[in-house]
Design a protein around this motif. Structure first.
Motif: not given
Length: 98
Positions: A86, A90, A88, A40, A82, A2-6, A8, A11
């Motif tokens: 996930v 950065e 992140w 991803r 984390d 799973e991938l998230e952006f620190r 906007e 992103r």
């Protein structure tokens, strides 16, 4: 993974490569999108480490717990993983700050 952006901004630069190109130049922008796609699709850090061209390595000192992936020349992508696994995204940095 799973991938998230620190942020906007990171992103948007992934979703709009033109914006990334304006910020970092064509070569770095292309590698940024490519590397995020690889993150991803990966199943684990071990899988990423097996891709030698990424030059994935843990960081030290104030950045302990973060990892860097090579983008282009002196540019690198900094990520954190984390406890839930996930990834992140950065930041994108010029390693030597010139």
């Amino acid at each position: 993974m799973e991938l998230e952006f620190r942020s906007e901004e990171l992103r948007r630069r992934y979703l709009d490569p033109g914006e990334a190109e304006r910020a970092w130049g064509r070569a770095v922008a292309r590698k940024y999108v490519q590397r995020v796609d690889i993150l991803r699709a990966a199943g684990s850090l071990a899988e990423l480490a097996a891709l030698v061209s990424l030059r994935l390595h843990p960081l030290k000192g104030a950045r302990a717990g973060q990892y860097a992936l090579s983008l282009n020349d002196r540019w690198r992508l900094i990520v954190t993983v984390d406890a839930a696994g996930v990834v992140w995204v950065e930041e994108v940095t010029n390693h030597y700050g010139d």
